[in-house]
Design a protein around this motif. Structure first.
Motif, mmCIF file in Angstrom:
data_model
loop_
_atom_site.group_PDB
_atom_site.id
_atom_site.type_symbol
_atom_site.label_atom_id
_atom_site.label_comp_id
_atom_site.label_asym_id
_atom_site.label_seq_id
_atom_site.Cartn_x
_atom_site.Cartn_y
_atom_site.Cartn_z
ATOM 1 N N LEU A 49 0.724 -1.449 -0.079
ATOM 2 C CA LEU A 49 0.099 0.182 0.181
ATOM 3 C C LEU A 49 0.909 1.416 0.236
ATOM 4 O O LEU A 49 0.362 2.656 0.212
ATOM 5 C CB LEU A 49 -0.568 0.340 0.697
ATOM 6 N N GLY A 50 2.195 1.183 0.004
ATOM 7 C CA GLY A 50 3.044 2.346 0.076
ATOM 8 C C GLY A 50 3.003 2.842 1.047
ATOM 9 O O GLY A 50 3.398 4.202 1.471
ATOM 10 N N LEU A 51 2.865 2.347 2.072
ATOM 11 C CA LEU A 51 2.905 2.605 3.367
ATOM 12 C C LEU A 51 4.472 2.513 4.173
ATOM 13 O O LEU A 51 4.602 1.172 4.160
ATOM 14 C CB LEU A 51 1.832 2.015 4.742
ATOM 15 N N VAL A 52 4.647 3.422 4.806
ATOM 16 C CA VAL A 52 6.024 3.211 5.763
ATOM 17 C C VAL A 52 5.537 2.819 7.573
ATOM 18 O O VAL A 52 4.516 3.942 8.123
ATOM 19 C CB VAL A 52 6.622 4.924 6.240
ATOM 20 N N PRO A 53 6.210 2.196 8.077
ATOM 21 C CA PRO A 53 7.828 1.571 7.243
ATOM 22 C C PRO A 53 7.631 0.607 6.944
ATOM 23 O O PRO A 53 6.633 -0.085 6.544
ATOM 24 C CB PRO A 53 8.217 1.384 8.861
ATOM 25 N N ALA A 54 8.976 0.330 5.913
ATOM 26 C CA ALA A 54 9.456 -1.178 5.214
ATOM 27 C C ALA A 54 11.005 -1.388 6.001
ATOM 28 O O ALA A 54 11.207 -1.041 6.674
ATOM 29 C CB ALA A 54 9.499 -1.460 3.819
#
Ligand SMILES: N[C@@H](CCC(=O)N[C@@H](CS)C(=O)NCC(=O)O)C(=O)O
Length: 222
Positions: A49-54
């Motif tokens: 989903l393009g959310l942080v963190p990775a």
């Protein structure tokens, strides 16, 4: 070596605080929001989903703050009570409680347009806010009545930093803003966070991400 893909003061900070507290070696990779790096194929492969963190590990890439904190707890002593310990059941219960009842409602509080139409945004925020306040009251009573070993600023676990970050964001809004919830209304929690923000790990992250002082209880948001 792990790599934390981060944006200052975003949810990645809960992972960074934990890594610093337990002296776990990692590289920090700043995500470039100006070039929409979160939309790149490489980032979406790590975090759909393009959310942080990775978080990149020798076992593969991860996303979801809670999953990363649990995974670190399985591998690094002290991050969470070990599976065979008596404290494990309560720790998991409260960690998931914080994730479901506080973090997820914060997403609705900060981004009401994602879960309701614009005309209902105010009501959505008020509902989310009320649910967070109930949950914080429950956490505060639990802390006051049972003083659990895993929620102790002298010997913090990942849960302490996760909750500290969530409280940071809500403390950081102006008092008149609907997203403002003050930790002062939850005295046991507030006292714990006052101690937690003095720890070397908190001071180091404050310096690394430019967070200022009193990062949990009286923050200036980045
Ligand atoms: N469930 C996710 C939520 C992470 C999340 O919402 N991160 C925010 C930053 S604090 C984000 O990436 N926001 C960008 C966006 O929503 O597009 C987790 O716990 O890691």
């Amino acid at each position: 070596m792990y790599t934390l893909h981060y944006v200052p003061d975003w949810a990645s900070l809960a992972v960074r605080l934990t890594l610093e507290e337990f002296d776990i070696p990692y590289k920090a990779a700043l995500i470039d929001n100006d070039s929409n790096e979160r939309d790149s194929a490489a980032f979406r492969k790590m975090s759909p989903l393009g959310l942080v963190p990775a978080f990149s590990t020798p076992d593969g890439d991860m996303c979801e703050t809670l999953a990363i904190l649990l995974w670190l707890g399985d591998r690094h002593e002290g991050v969470s009570p070990v599976p065979s310990s008596q404290e494990r059941a309560a720790y998991l219960k409260w960690l998931l409680f914080i994730n479901n009842s506080i973090h997820n409602n914060i997403l609705s509080l900060f981004h009401p347009e994602r879960v309701s139409s614009a005309s209902c945004a105010n009501e959505t925020m008020q509902n989310a806010r009320a649910q967070i306040q109930v949950a914080l009251g429950i956490v505060d009573s639990m802390l006051m009545n049972s003083e659990p070993s895993w929620m102790n600023a002298e010997k913090p676990t990942a849960l302490n930093y996760y909750l500290g970050l969530l409280m940071r964001w809500m403390n950081g809004f102006e008092a008149t803003h609907p997203a403002h919830i003050s930790s002062r209304d939850y005295p046991s929690l507030h006292t714990l966070l006052q101690k937690l923000e003095k720890r070397p790990a908190a001071c180091k992250c404050a310096e690394l991400e430019g967070l200022g002082e009193t990062i949990f209880t009286n923050p200036t948001l980045v």
